[in-house]
Design a protein around this motif. Structure first.
Motif, mmCIF file in Angstrom:
data_model
loop_
_atom_site.group_PDB
_atom_site.id
_atom_site.type_symbol
_atom_site.label_atom_id
_atom_site.label_comp_id
_atom_site.label_asym_id
_atom_site.label_seq_id
_atom_site.Cartn_x
_atom_site.Cartn_y
_atom_site.Cartn_z
ATOM 1 N N TYR A 129 0.808 -1.099 -0.021
ATOM 2 C CA TYR A 129 0.091 0.187 -0.011
ATOM 3 C C TYR A 129 0.857 1.194 -0.084
ATOM 4 N N PHE A 137 -4.706 -5.655 6.565
ATOM 5 C CA PHE A 137 -5.724 -4.676 6.860
ATOM 6 C C PHE A 137 -5.082 -3.570 7.615
ATOM 7 N N PHE A 138 -4.357 -4.025 8.654
ATOM 8 C CA PHE A 138 -3.753 -2.882 9.456
ATOM 9 C C PHE A 138 -2.331 -2.157 8.640
ATOM 10 N N ARG A 177 -2.491 -1.728 5.594
ATOM 11 C CA ARG A 177 -3.046 -0.640 4.890
ATOM 12 C C ARG A 177 -3.629 0.422 5.656
ATOM 13 N N SER A 178 -3.875 0.257 6.840
ATOM 14 C CA SER A 178 -4.469 1.337 7.814
ATOM 15 C C SER A 178 -3.444 2.402 8.204
ATOM 16 N N LYS A 230 -2.307 4.590 5.182
ATOM 17 C CA LYS A 230 -3.426 5.442 4.962
ATOM 18 C C LYS A 230 -3.270 6.697 5.941
ATOM 19 N N ALA A 231 -3.255 6.132 7.199
ATOM 20 C CA ALA A 231 -3.277 7.195 8.090
ATOM 21 C C ALA A 231 -1.857 8.142 8.110
ATOM 22 N N GLU A 233 -11.315 -5.830 -1.213
ATOM 23 C CA GLU A 233 -11.242 -4.552 -1.189
ATOM 24 C C GLU A 233 -12.064 -4.177 -2.752
#
Lengths: 126, 122
Positions: free
Chosen positions: A54, A112-113, A115-116, A119-120, B91
């Protein structure tokens, strides 16, 4: 042929990452034995790969060479499916089911984490 | 021949990791996606699981375990790429491919391991 040279470079980067990834997987699995060892490398590796993949979309901190060496090479070799499959097969039915569910659910959560986090970080950079 | 612990063992694992990771890339990048399913990762995971099962359920020298089992086959197969590709399907709203990819990886690899196990028992 320049394109073939590039392919050799890529394979060498992946191999070097694979060398380190395999050694790190072994060392971590010495500390955490059995299925939990494989589960922890798979979850940590998926989280890290999530960040790497990501990053190339949102941050661009890691270049194409870094992505291939750390993502495909290191994280690919750090995590493993073959040992997971053989271990799950060797377990009784209920523990096997637990092992499979934990690996699937927690590695997806790891991505997912990853990616998070990216993104943050990317939203803070403005 | 080789020291069974310490630096020698780590070197065997690393060398196997080098070979396994490069082979994984060489093979999986040549397999196209089939109906959104990342078939390259599925292919290496299946092949690696079958070969690891054949080696695990038959006896072999310890140095081979480090080089081939832990190093090469451990690095040839991957869970992180599988998890990433699977997450991407979710996604992108490819819900059926998402479940199918998980099902195919888990079921085919376990089936491969069982066949290898049975083949050695016969």
């Amino acid at each position: 042929m320049p394109s073939q040279d590039k392919e050799i470079d890529k394979i060498f980067l992946i191999g070097a990452g694979g060398f380190l990834g395999a050694v790190c997987r072994f060392l971590l699995c010495e500390l955490v034995e059995g299925q939990l060892g494989i589960l922890s490398v798979n979850v940590i590796g998926s989280f890290m790969l999530g960040m790497i993949m990501y990053d190339t979309e949102y941050l661009g901190f890691i270049g194409p060479k870094g992505k291939i060496a750390f993502g495909t090479g290191f994280m690919g070799a750090f995590t493993t499916f073959s040992t997971f499959a053989v271990q799950s097969f060797s377990l009784p039915f209920i523990p096997a089911l637990g092992n499979i569910s934990a690996n699937i659910f927690l590695t997806l959560t790891g991505v997912f984490f990853g990616r998070s986090v990216i993104k943050a970080l990317s939203s803070r950079e403005i | 021949m080789f020291p069974t612990s310490g630096i020698g063992e780590l070197f065997l694992i690393g060398t196997g990791g080098f070979i396994g990771a490069s082979l994984r890339y060489t093979i999986s990048s040549r397999v196209p996606k089939i109906q959104n399913i990342p078939a390259g990762t599925l292919t290496v995971n299946l092949l690696g699981s079958i070969v690891l099962a054949l080696l695990t359920f038959s006896s072999e020298p310890e140095s081979v375990v480090y080089l081939v089992n832990i190093g090469m086959l451990g690095s040839f197969t991957t869970f992180s790429t599988f998890a990433y590709e699977t997450f991407r399907l979710l996604e992108d709203g490819q819900n059926i491919s998402f479940f199918l990819n998980i099902f195919l990886n888990v079921m085919l690899c376990l089936l491969g391991v069982s066949i290898a196990y049975l083949a050695l028992m016969l």
